[in-house]
Design an enzyme around this catalytic site. Structure first.
Site, PDB file in Angstrom:
ATOM      1  N   CYS A 258     -57.835  49.798  57.950  1.00  9.32           N
ATOM      2  CA  CYS A 258     -58.198  48.203  57.768  1.00  9.32           C
ATOM      3  C   CYS A 258     -58.294  47.930  56.565  1.00  9.32           C
ATOM      4  O   CYS A 258     -58.928  47.885  55.944  1.00  9.32           O
ATOM      5  CB  CYS A 258     -59.898  47.953  57.867  1.00  9.32           C
ATOM      6  SG  CYS A 258     -60.341  49.241  59.885  1.00  9.32           S
ATOM      7  N   ALA A 260     -56.111  45.132  54.095  1.00  9.89           N
ATOM      8  CA  ALA A 260     -56.335  43.833  53.757  1.00  9.89           C
ATOM      9  C   ALA A 260     -57.135  43.783  52.731  1.00  9.89           C
ATOM     10  O   ALA A 260     -58.375  44.170  53.703  1.00  9.89           O
ATOM     11  CB  ALA A 260     -55.907  43.006  54.489  1.00  9.89           C
ATOM     12  N   PRO A 261     -57.539  43.434  51.918  1.00  7.85           N
ATOM     13  CA  PRO A 261     -56.337  42.539  50.712  1.00  7.85           C
ATOM     14  C   PRO A 261     -55.442  43.783  50.003  1.00  7.85           C
ATOM     15  O   PRO A 261     -54.636  43.370  49.267  1.00  7.85           O
ATOM     16  CB  PRO A 261     -57.182  41.794  50.128  1.00  7.85           C
ATOM     17  CG  PRO A 261     -57.999  42.159  49.665  1.00  7.85           C
ATOM     18  CD  PRO A 261     -58.419  42.902  50.835  1.00  7.85           C
ATOM     19  N   GLY A 262     -56.038  45.175  50.067  1.00  7.53           N
ATOM     20  CA  GLY A 262     -54.933  45.519  49.469  1.00  7.53           C
ATOM     21  C   GLY A 262     -55.737  47.119  48.243  1.00  7.53           C
ATOM     22  O   GLY A 262     -55.025  47.661  47.887  1.00  7.53           O
ATOM     23  N   GLY A 263     -57.313  46.541  47.580  1.00  6.83           N
ATOM     24  CA  GLY A 263     -57.447  47.164  46.406  1.00  6.83           C
ATOM     25  C   GLY A 263     -57.321  48.688  46.990  1.00  6.83           C
ATOM     26  O   GLY A 263     -57.017  49.223  45.919  1.00  6.83           O
ATOM     27  N   LYS A 264     -57.612  49.195  48.089  1.00  4.25           N
ATOM     28  CA  LYS A 264     -58.738  50.625  48.232  1.00  4.25           C
ATOM     29  C   LYS A 264     -56.608  50.985  48.420  1.00  4.25           C
ATOM     30  O   LYS A 264     -56.314  51.604  47.739  1.00  4.25           O
ATOM     31  CB  LYS A 264     -59.638  50.900  49.539  1.00  4.25           C
ATOM     32  CG  LYS A 264     -60.330  50.665  49.462  1.00  4.25           C
ATOM     33  CD  LYS A 264     -61.267  51.066  50.057  1.00  4.25           C
ATOM     34  CE  LYS A 264     -62.657  50.645  50.075  1.00  4.25           C
ATOM     35  NZ  LYS A 264     -62.674  48.942  50.304  1.00  4.25           N
ATOM     36  N   ASP A 309     -53.719  47.015  65.138  1.00  2.00           N
ATOM     37  CA  ASP A 309     -55.270  47.397  65.633  1.00  2.00           C
ATOM     38  C   ASP A 309     -56.469  48.660  65.166  1.00  2.00           C
ATOM     39  O   ASP A 309     -55.243  49.857  66.179  1.00  2.00           O
ATOM     40  CB  ASP A 309     -55.498  46.719  67.567  1.00  2.00           C
ATOM     41  CG  ASP A 309     -56.783  46.681  67.127  1.00  2.00           C
ATOM     42  OD1 ASP A 309     -57.702  47.076  66.363  1.00  2.00           O
ATOM     43  OD2 ASP A 309     -57.370  45.905  68.148  1.00  2.00           O
ATOM     44  N   ASP A 327     -61.758  51.974  56.050  1.00  3.04           N
ATOM     45  CA  ASP A 327     -62.616  51.025  55.788  1.00  3.04           C
ATOM     46  C   ASP A 327     -63.759  49.726  56.690  1.00  3.04           C
ATOM     47  O   ASP A 327     -62.505  49.399  56.810  1.00  3.04           O
ATOM     48  CB  ASP A 327     -62.199  50.753  54.344  1.00  3.04           C
ATOM     49  CG  ASP A 327     -62.993  50.463  53.873  1.00  3.04           C
ATOM     50  OD1 ASP A 327     -64.177  50.577  53.347  1.00  3.04           O
ATOM     51  OD2 ASP A 327     -62.424  48.443  53.179  1.00  3.04           O
ATOM     52  N   CYS A 380     -69.136  48.652  52.811  1.00  2.00           N
ATOM     53  CA  CYS A 380     -69.766  47.980  51.841  1.00  2.00           C
ATOM     54  C   CYS A 380     -71.602  47.435  52.316  1.00  2.00           C
ATOM     55  O   CYS A 380     -71.707  46.670  52.058  1.00  2.00           O
ATOM     56  CB  CYS A 380     -68.822  47.831  50.967  1.00  2.00           C
ATOM     57  SG  CYS A 380     -68.499  45.647  51.918  1.00  2.00           S
TER      58      CYS A 380
END
Length: 442
Positions: A258, A260-264, A309, A327, A380
């Site tokens: 999961c 997006a937006p790609g920080g991790k 998915d 995540d 989170c």
């Protein structure tokens, strides 16, 4: 369009078109030429008004006789803005807030509305005792005073106790700083700190994330050169810990289910020194585009985005991954201070629906992990039913997985004695986050 008129337009989008506050703000900042001072003022007006939510309506009801649903929505938003400035903004003179609200009513409604707005706000200024905040610790009293939905305060009290619930609400009302992650593929943290200071930022290094930099003051993000040049990525401190717990190595085949937006995702790539393969999945094309844009800006080429998915990842990649990150979609109740509209958009039903989805994703991800591979689960949120309870349920049906100790991989020492990590905002003074690390038996 002056600052208050722009703020009103944004509020109308939020309340009448269900727009997200941050997206609407960004769009208006791009549309109009706005000074730095006005940008900060509009941001405070919008975020403050939205965060105050039902508390503003509670105050408003003290001064109007008619049902609020009988008042024009734009006029309600004008009154929200006016009340927020008068009650919660010390730097704005009450008379100025009232006069500007009347001008907005003339411009966006009619003369009758302007008289109504003037009468309500003048009475509010003259009679502050009528809206004195409740001082007790019942859920309804805390909800009004601390600007939270009643159902959420009740949930916090039931889960964590009255004292912790109050502290949680108070923390959620603090201002969250901008946090940047150093892109270690291009620059070191000390070098980036110098770059940011040269760009008129006031910064300090994070104490919990070795790449993290906390910006105490900064220019608008689209003018922040180190960010635009790919030397940094916006990412919260708690979130940076996830990639460290995953502990990726050069050459690994990793799936971020999961992403997006790609920080991790981009953090994982940086820890791999941009060597290996990362499958970044999401169910929305436009979010995959964001990942690709971030990867390109940061100089990363090992991320392969895929419309996927997360509940199907095990079917696509059976026994393929060295490491997988889930995540998971969650209630986000650990990061409420960062999203002022979020507390009002959540429902109690959501909390009861999410654990089943989280477990379904985790079950599918488990099928994609190689023997001896690693599965990291993160959220989170601070709610046990989305965190430890999900892990406990997973382990009941997966004898081939065991819980590893995340603390071996954390770049700081945490006093938590369990093998998982639960960061609590009011205790750890950062965003609430949960991380668990699972290993599949060889």
């Amino acid at each position: 369009m002056n600052a208050r008129a722009i703020a009103l337009n944004i509020l109308n989008e939020i309340y009448q078109q269900k727009a997200y506050a941050n997206i609407s703000l960004s769009r208006h900042f791009q549309k109009y030429e706005i000074t730095e001072q006005d940008r900060r003022f509009i941001t405070e007006l919008v975020y403050g008004t939205v965060k105050s939510g039902d508390t503003l309506l509670w105050i408003l009801k003290k001064f109007v006789n008619r049902p609020l649903n009988k008042i024009e929505p734009t006029v309600i938003n004008i009154l929200r803005l006016g009340i927020y400035q008068i009650v919660f903004m010390d730097k704005v003179p009450a008379s100025a807030a009232c006069n500007e609200a009347v001008n907005l009513a003339k411009k966006f409604s009619n003369q009758g509305s302007a008289k109504f707005v003037n009468g309500v706000l003048r009475n509010l200024i003259r009679q502050p005792e009528k809206y004195a905040m409740p001082t007790g610790n019942k859920a309804i009293e805390v909800a009004v005073r601390e600007q939270h939905p009643v159902w959420l305060v009740k949930k916090f009290i039931h889960t964590f106790g009255s004292e912790a619930a109050l502290k949680l609400c108070q923390f959620n009302n603090t201002n969250a700083p901008l946090v940047l992650r150093t892109n270690t593929l291009k620059i070191t943290r000390p070098e980036l700190i110098k770059e940011l200071e040269q760009n008129e930022c006031t910064v300090i290094p994070s104490k919990i994330a070795p790449e993290g930099i906390i910006c105490q003051s900064h220019a608008s993000l689209n003018k922040l050169k180190p960010l635009q040049n790919g030397m940094a990525q916006v990412q919260d401190e708690s979130s940076m810990l996830v990639a460290h717990v995953l502990n990726p190595q050069k050459g690994d085949f990793i799936i971020d289910t999961c992403s997006a937006p790609g920080g991790k995702t981009t953090h994982i790539a940086a820890l791999m020194n941009n060597e290996g393969t990362i499958i970044a999945g999401d169910i929305y094309e436009h979010k995959l585009k964001l990942i690709n844009e971030n990867a390109h800006r940061l100089g990363i080429n090992i991320i392969k985005t895929q419309l996927l998915d997360a509940r199907e990842v095990g079917n696509f990649y059976p026994n393929k991954a060295d490491k997988i990150l889930v995540d998971a979609p969650c209630s986000g109740l650990g990061v409420l201070r960062r999203k002022p509209d979020s507390r009002w958009n959540k429902t109690e039903d959501l909390l009861s629906e999410l654990p089943a989805l989280q477990l379904e994703i985790l079950n599918s991800a488990a099928l994609a992990v190689k023997k001896g591979g690693v599965l990291v689960y993160s959220t989170c949120t601070i709610m046990p039913e989305e965190n430890q309870n999900v892990i406990d349920e997973f382990l009941k049906t997966h004898a081939d997985f065991k819980l590893d100790d995340v603390h071996k991989f954390l770049p700081f020492k945490h006093k938590d004695k369990t093998k998982t990590l639960q960061l609590m905002p009011h205790i750890d003074h950062i965003d609430g986050f949960f991380i668990a690390r699972l290993i599949r038996n060889a």
